[in-house]
Design a protein around this motif. Structure first.
Motif, mmCIF file in Angstrom:
data_model
loop_
_atom_site.group_PDB
_atom_site.id
_atom_site.type_symbol
_atom_site.label_atom_id
_atom_site.label_comp_id
_atom_site.label_asym_id
_atom_site.label_seq_id
_atom_site.Cartn_x
_atom_site.Cartn_y
_atom_site.Cartn_z
ATOM 1 N N ARG A 14 1.253 -1.065 0.099
ATOM 2 C CA ARG A 14 -0.240 0.182 -0.174
ATOM 3 C C ARG A 14 0.768 1.590 0.061
ATOM 4 N NH1 ARG A 14 -3.588 -3.011 3.889
ATOM 5 N NH2 ARG A 14 -2.275 -1.357 5.290
ATOM 6 N N GLY A 15 2.413 1.164 0.470
ATOM 7 C CA GLY A 15 2.509 2.533 0.231
ATOM 8 C C GLY A 15 3.025 3.235 -0.850
ATOM 9 N N ASP A 16 3.660 4.552 -1.723
ATOM 10 C CA ASP A 16 3.353 5.700 -2.619
ATOM 11 C C ASP A 16 4.947 5.397 -2.473
ATOM 12 O OD1 ASP A 16 1.027 5.737 -2.706
ATOM 13 O OD2 ASP A 16 1.080 7.456 -1.574
ATOM 14 N N ASP A 17 5.903 5.098 -2.485
ATOM 15 C CA ASP A 17 7.193 5.565 -2.192
ATOM 16 C C ASP A 17 7.663 4.453 -1.075
ATOM 17 O OD1 ASP A 17 8.149 6.531 0.015
ATOM 18 O OD2 ASP A 17 6.523 8.060 -0.290
ATOM 19 N N PRO A 18 9.144 4.285 -1.421
ATOM 20 C CA PRO A 18 10.052 3.407 -0.318
ATOM 21 C C PRO A 18 10.480 3.324 0.830
ATOM 22 C CG PRO A 18 11.195 4.133 -2.985
ATOM 23 C CD PRO A 18 10.435 4.776 -2.548
ATOM 24 N N ARG A 19 10.143 4.942 1.575
ATOM 25 C CA ARG A 19 9.898 5.256 2.440
ATOM 26 C C ARG A 19 8.680 4.807 3.686
ATOM 27 N NH1 ARG A 19 14.784 8.395 5.582
ATOM 28 N NH2 ARG A 19 16.187 8.131 3.958
ATOM 29 N N GLU A 20 7.871 4.712 2.808
ATOM 30 C CA GLU A 20 6.519 4.708 3.184
ATOM 31 C C GLU A 20 6.350 3.309 2.935
ATOM 32 O OE1 GLU A 20 1.151 5.497 1.936
ATOM 33 O OE2 GLU A 20 3.452 6.893 1.152
ATOM 34 N N ARG A 21 6.852 2.399 2.138
ATOM 35 C CA ARG A 21 6.172 1.338 2.268
ATOM 36 C C ARG A 21 7.501 0.374 3.927
ATOM 37 N NH1 ARG A 21 6.218 1.231 -2.987
ATOM 38 N NH2 ARG A 21 8.261 1.429 -3.946
ATOM 39 N N ILE A 22 8.818 1.062 3.656
ATOM 40 C CA ILE A 22 9.662 1.320 5.124
ATOM 41 C C ILE A 22 8.740 1.188 5.967
ATOM 42 C CG2 ILE A 22 12.026 1.021 5.725
ATOM 43 C CD1 ILE A 22 13.384 1.369 2.625
ATOM 44 N N HIS A 23 8.607 2.476 6.666
ATOM 45 C CA HIS A 23 7.641 2.177 7.524
ATOM 46 C C HIS A 23 6.494 1.765 7.696
ATOM 47 C CE1 HIS A 23 9.075 7.047 7.611
ATOM 48 N NE2 HIS A 23 10.418 6.667 7.223
ATOM 49 N N GLY A 24 5.585 1.434 7.013
ATOM 50 C CA GLY A 24 4.432 0.521 6.647
ATOM 51 C C GLY A 24 4.907 -0.702 6.814
ATOM 52 N N TYR A 25 6.462 -0.832 6.787
ATOM 53 C CA TYR A 25 7.103 -2.674 7.275
ATOM 54 C C TYR A 25 7.134 -2.666 8.071
ATOM 55 C CZ TYR A 25 10.013 -6.373 7.437
ATOM 56 O OH TYR A 25 9.817 -7.572 7.219
ATOM 57 N N VAL A 26 7.432 -1.981 9.293
ATOM 58 C CA VAL A 26 7.758 -1.567 10.801
ATOM 59 C C VAL A 26 7.005 -1.603 11.608
ATOM 60 C CG1 VAL A 26 9.695 0.284 12.174
ATOM 61 C CG2 VAL A 26 10.111 -0.160 9.914
ATOM 62 N N THR A 27 6.157 -0.297 11.640
ATOM 63 C CA THR A 27 5.093 -0.436 12.286
ATOM 64 C C THR A 27 4.065 -1.825 12.115
ATOM 65 O OG1 THR A 27 4.151 1.928 11.206
ATOM 66 C CG2 THR A 27 2.420 0.646 12.403
ATOM 67 N N ALA A 28 3.473 -2.242 10.977
ATOM 68 C CA ALA A 28 3.757 -4.002 11.268
ATOM 69 C C ALA A 28 4.138 -4.844 11.727
ATOM 70 C CB ALA A 28 3.014 -4.730 9.760
ATOM 71 N N ALA A 29 5.133 -4.780 11.831
ATOM 72 C CA ALA A 29 5.580 -5.634 12.068
ATOM 73 C C ALA A 29 5.874 -5.474 13.061
ATOM 74 C CB ALA A 29 7.281 -5.811 11.812
ATOM 75 N N LEU A 30 5.369 -4.448 14.718
ATOM 76 C CA LEU A 30 6.063 -4.748 15.536
ATOM 77 C C LEU A 30 4.471 -5.165 15.985
ATOM 78 C CD1 LEU A 30 8.403 -1.371 16.310
ATOM 79 C CD2 LEU A 30 8.959 -3.694 16.291
#
Length: 203
Positions: free
Chosen positions: A84-100
């Protein structure tokens, strides 16, 4: 004839298998691989031990099913969030959030799954599942064009795993997510400026 607890025999077997795997996962998370025995899982699921053997004829097969289910849930959730992330940083932030969030809810694969404690039949598969787990994070980091993506991926995943341990010991989830995102962002900024050196395997 055994009692059927579903409209069809196929559904009955699916329900039993799901109950056994769920109980095996709970036991794995709570007490480690050595505790995942047919007797313990049967007690957790409220079934006879013979019912467990009907679906998983060995302890190794039972542990393998529990590990597979644990990673499958995490991989599906992370893949969906990252997409769902629009750019790499947003995807990384989403990964961190979902993982935790996953770690806080279920103590899944972001907590240590010690390969040495698993039956030999599980070890190669765990490495494959771990690679699948890291894959969305790796793809987003590589898209940023950092100097050394492999070491950056390893460090970012290490930060997430450490934060999961903090959450497990009482750190508020919101605080852990915000701090980890800032930490990972700082590392990405440094790597994008060409600061990354060396190699690190994450599996």
């Amino acid at each position: 004839m055994p009692r059927i607890d579903a409209p069809t025999v196929v559904e009955h077997h699916a329900m039993r298998r799901d109950a056994i795997v769920s109980a095996a996962r709970e036991t794995l998370v709570a007490a480690g691989a050595s505790a995942v025995t047919p007797a313990a899982v049967a007690a957790q699921a409220g079934l006879a031990r013979t019912s467990v053997y009907q679906y998983y004829p060995s302890t190794g097969a039972l542990v393998a099913a529990a590990v597979e289910a644990m990673f499958a849930e995490a991989n599906a959730a992370l893949g969906e969030v990252v997409a769902r992330g629009d750019d790499p940083r947003e995807r990384i932030h989403g990964y961190v959030t979902a993982a935790l969030q996953l770690a806080a809810r279920s103590h899944g694969p972001f907590h240590s799954v010690s390969i040495v404690d698993l039956p030999p039949m599980c070890r190669a598969r765990v490495r494959e599942l771990h690679e699948e787990l890291v894959s969305p994070l790796r793809a987003a980091i590589e898209e940023l064009g950092v100097a050394d993506p492999e070491i950056v991926v390893g460090l970012a995943f290490g930060a997430i795993s450490a934060a999961a341990q903090l959450v497990d010991h009482g750190q508020p989830l919101k605080t852990a997510v915000e701090s980890t995102v800032r930490f990972v962002d700082a590392g990405l900024d440094s790597a994008q400026r060409g600061g990354g050196r060396g190699r690190l395997s994450v599996v």
